[in-house]
Design a protein around this motif. Structure first.
Motif, mmCIF file in Angstrom:
data_model
loop_
_atom_site.group_PDB
_atom_site.id
_atom_site.type_symbol
_atom_site.label_atom_id
_atom_site.label_comp_id
_atom_site.label_asym_id
_atom_site.label_seq_id
_atom_site.Cartn_x
_atom_site.Cartn_y
_atom_site.Cartn_z
ATOM 1 N N ILE A 167 6.643 -3.647 1.063
ATOM 2 C CA ILE A 167 5.166 -3.355 1.010
ATOM 3 C C ILE A 167 4.506 -4.516 1.856
ATOM 4 C CG2 ILE A 167 3.341 -3.626 -0.354
ATOM 5 C CD1 ILE A 167 4.757 -1.978 -2.452
ATOM 6 N N THR A 219 2.404 -3.641 5.113
ATOM 7 C CA THR A 219 1.013 -4.071 5.207
ATOM 8 C C THR A 219 0.542 -4.833 6.455
ATOM 9 O OG1 THR A 219 1.202 -3.745 2.751
ATOM 10 C CG2 THR A 219 -0.826 -4.904 3.739
ATOM 11 N N VAL A 220 1.394 -5.954 6.618
ATOM 12 C CA VAL A 220 0.998 -6.907 7.380
ATOM 13 C C VAL A 220 1.257 -6.300 8.913
ATOM 14 C CG1 VAL A 220 1.737 -9.033 8.419
ATOM 15 C CG2 VAL A 220 1.590 -8.812 6.089
ATOM 16 N N VAL A 276 -1.909 -3.486 9.424
ATOM 17 C CA VAL A 276 -3.195 -4.127 9.498
ATOM 18 C C VAL A 276 -3.429 -5.112 10.539
ATOM 19 C CG1 VAL A 276 -4.942 -5.360 8.151
ATOM 20 C CG2 VAL A 276 -3.823 -3.650 6.720
ATOM 21 N N ALA A 334 0.026 -4.493 7.760
ATOM 22 C CA ALA A 334 -0.754 -4.019 6.381
ATOM 23 C C ALA A 334 -0.558 -2.600 5.700
ATOM 24 C CB ALA A 334 -1.927 -4.263 6.367
ATOM 25 N N ALA A 335 -1.727 -2.411 4.933
ATOM 26 C CA ALA A 335 -1.322 -1.064 3.927
ATOM 27 C C ALA A 335 -1.501 0.249 4.711
ATOM 28 C CB ALA A 335 -2.204 -1.241 2.979
ATOM 29 N N VAL A 336 -0.386 1.089 4.779
ATOM 30 C CA VAL A 336 -0.309 2.344 5.458
ATOM 31 C C VAL A 336 -1.402 3.021 4.853
ATOM 32 C CG1 VAL A 336 0.860 4.437 6.144
ATOM 33 C CG2 VAL A 336 1.924 1.986 6.256
ATOM 34 N N VAL A 337 -1.244 3.156 3.628
ATOM 35 C CA VAL A 337 -1.916 4.097 2.588
ATOM 36 C C VAL A 337 -3.570 3.703 2.536
ATOM 37 C CG1 VAL A 337 -2.510 4.979 0.352
ATOM 38 C CG2 VAL A 337 -0.294 4.589 0.921
ATOM 39 N N ALA A 338 -3.797 2.304 2.377
ATOM 40 C CA ALA A 338 -5.327 1.957 2.465
ATOM 41 C C ALA A 338 -5.808 2.336 3.690
ATOM 42 C CB ALA A 338 -5.404 0.415 2.236
ATOM 43 N N LEU A 339 -5.210 1.946 4.911
ATOM 44 C CA LEU A 339 -5.686 2.200 6.309
ATOM 45 C C LEU A 339 -5.954 3.695 6.282
ATOM 46 C CD1 LEU A 339 -3.799 0.248 8.956
ATOM 47 C CD2 LEU A 339 -6.196 0.354 8.326
ATOM 48 N N LEU A 393 -9.123 4.500 4.700
ATOM 49 C CA LEU A 393 -10.296 3.982 5.649
ATOM 50 C C LEU A 393 -10.760 4.653 6.834
ATOM 51 C CD1 LEU A 393 -9.672 0.093 5.675
ATOM 52 C CD2 LEU A 393 -11.938 1.254 5.190
#
Lengths: 357, 182
Positions: A25, A29-30, A33, A51-56, A59
């Protein structure tokens, strides 16, 4: 009380930790992002960035590009130097000496305006300062990640970082630091594209010229330690920073030399503050060839000598990610364990360079 | 400590290698705290991932480098609470999870499952103060500053949290002295 603490701590401490998943993770993530490293044709390593694939995905899945790009472009009054406020002595110095290029170009998209205030580009660094002014408070992550860049119309993947500071709920300043500058021409047209999480997009086209008041000093210092053949090829001095360039060759053991750092001290004993750096490597004939730079605070004009100590700096855990020419990535299993085993006793010699050349 | 401070300073300038090193130092603690809230690996990993992401994109906002761990803990706790609020469903330990614990540790399984279950059944405000007090070793004063609430509220929540835990565990693990400093 002690019993309570003991019982609680013990129970929480005993929760099994899926270390490999956590490592994965962190690495992903790094990598996702932070700005992508430039891709080489041959097999190379991609370190750090990320960084976070899911969060990106969340977004940016809604970040559709607006076709209506007939944006208002105007000159707006500057709110003062962005560079002077970022705690980076090189930028501050360049700004105070008036060495930065003032841009002051603004675009308003649906009431949210981005102004590119200033740019600094020389042989040591390439940094862009901007402000974001919005109709309503949008939160510190509104712009999500670093902007996309083009150079003379072509996409430019870069290693670097961006930072943003919220001044008021509707006003933020930011800087974008680009590290991998080796392939940049002295003069070019920079395309700079920001995206907001609501789909708004701001695109700038800016003429960029390299300042020529940097000084490159060839060193060609060579030494060997723990199986690393290290060459510090040169240092480049500029008003906004000092850059140490190096090459390293090792046996194929997981890009050990990418963990090289340097301590730089002037003849008065002042240690220069260290900033970002990047490394690119390739494998050939069972060996790993790495080229990298590390950036430091600028030196003052009266400094005549610098003492440089290479050293190894390892994370406590983790590993690397390997990327081939097609961008396919593979996690290097147990790389850190091997690297730490090989690297823990490596000691380099300190050497001194003259800046009078 | 100095090394951590150096890493924080570097990470704030955008050095992602330094950021990774910091995350590797903190990952086990972060995961365990996330697990206390979520009580299953999958959700704890989600909370962990979101925490790493939030930390990465906002590390330049850390005002005082020596409080980096506190800052990171705050992100984790806020993320876990927000995650649970979004999810709002009954979470129970799955068979896989129980097998996993048995395989990994093999001892005192029942005790730990009881405790994890019991902690997970508490309201989040109690989970948070108990984690900060007994896992992170924060003082009541530090917790009050961390949560921005009066020390009296912290003491009350710790006391109630422990009482509730003790009830759930039938007094088996937590023996509070009368002269407790809480």
């Amino acid at each position: 009380m002690r019993e309570k603490i003991h019982a609680y701590k013990e129970q929480v401490d005993r929760i099994p930790v899926p270390t490999e998943k956590l490592d994965d993770i962190i690495t992903k993530t790094v990598r996702e992002v932070a700005p992508q490293r430039k891709r080489l044709n041959k097999t190379k390593l991609v370190y750090s960035t990320g960084a976070a694939v899911v969060a990106l995905g969340i977004l940016f899945s809604s970040a559709a590009v607006s076709p209506a790009m007939a944006n208002l472009v105007s000159k707006v009054p500057l709110i003062g130097s962005i560079f002077a406020t970022y705690g980076d002595s090189g930028l501050k110095q360049a700004s105070e000496k008036g060495l930065t290029t003032v841009i002051g170009e603004s675009q308003d998209v649906g009431g949210n305006a981005i102004t590119v205030n200033e740019v600094y580009y020389d042989g040591t660094r390439f940094t862009i300062g901007y402000t974001l002014e919005t109709k309503e408070a949008v939160g510190e992550h509104y712009l999500g990640s670093s902007p996309d860049l083009t150079v003379n119309g072509e996409a430019f993947g870069y290693a670097g970082s961006s930072k943003q500071t919220q001044i008021t709920p509707t006003l933020a300043t930011g800087i974008v630091d680009i590290d991998a500058m080796n392939d940049l021409p002295q003069e070019f047209k920079l395309g700079l594209s920001f995206q907001g999480e609501d789909g708004k997009k701001w695109s700038f086209s800016l003429p960029i010229s390299e300042r020529t008041d940097t000084k490159r000093i060839p060193i060609h210092h060579q030494q060997q330690a723990g199986g690393i053949d290290l060459t510090v090829s040169d240092v480049t001095l500029g008003p906004a920073g000092l850059v140490v360039s190096f090459q390293a060759v090792t046996e194929e053991i997981g890009y050990l030399s990418s963990y090289l750092e340097f301590k730089v001290v002037d003849e008065k004993g002042n240690e220069l503050g260290a900033y970002s750096g990047g490394s690119q490597g390739k494998k050939s004939d069972g060996k790993e060839y790495l080229t990298g730079t590390r950036r430091f605070d600028p030196v003052t004009a009266d400094v005549k000598e610098l003492t440089i100590t290479p050293y190894m700096s390892f994370p406590t855990n983790g590993g690397g990610v390997e990327m081939d020419g097609k961008g396919k990535e593979t996690l290097i299993q147990s790389a850190m364990e091997t690297i730490q085993k090989h690297g823990k006793n490596i000691k380099f010699h300190t050497f001194t360079i003259s800046l009078q050349k | 400590m100095n090394k951590t401070l150096g890493l924080v300073a570097r990470a704030k300038t955008g050095d992602s290698e330094a950021f990774q090193m910091l995350m590797h130092q903190e990952k086990a603690n972060l995961y365990k705290m996330a697990f206390v809230y979520t009580r299953n690996e999958e959700d704890a990993l989600e909370v962990f991932q979101e925490t790493v992401y939030k930390a990465l994109i906002s590390i330049s906002t850390v005002k005082d480098d020596q409080y980096f761990t506190t800052w990171l803990t705050r992100i984790l706790i806020n993320t876990a609470i927000a995650y649970l609020a979004k999810k709002r469903k009954v979470i129970s330990l799955s068979k896989d999870m129980i097998e996993n614990i048995r395989d990994t540790e093999g001892v005192r399984l029942e005790e730990r499952i009881d405790l994890l279950e019991a902690m997970g059944e508490l309201e989040e405000k109690y989970v948070t103060v108990l984690l900060l007090r007994f896992y992170k070793d924060y003082s009541v004063k530090q917790i009050a500053a961390f949560l921005d609430c009066p020390e009296g509220t912290v003491k009350t929540n710790i006391h109630r949290g422990l009482t509730l835990l003790r009830k759930k565990l039938k007094g088996e693990y937590f023996h509070e002295r009368k002269n407790s400093c809480l």
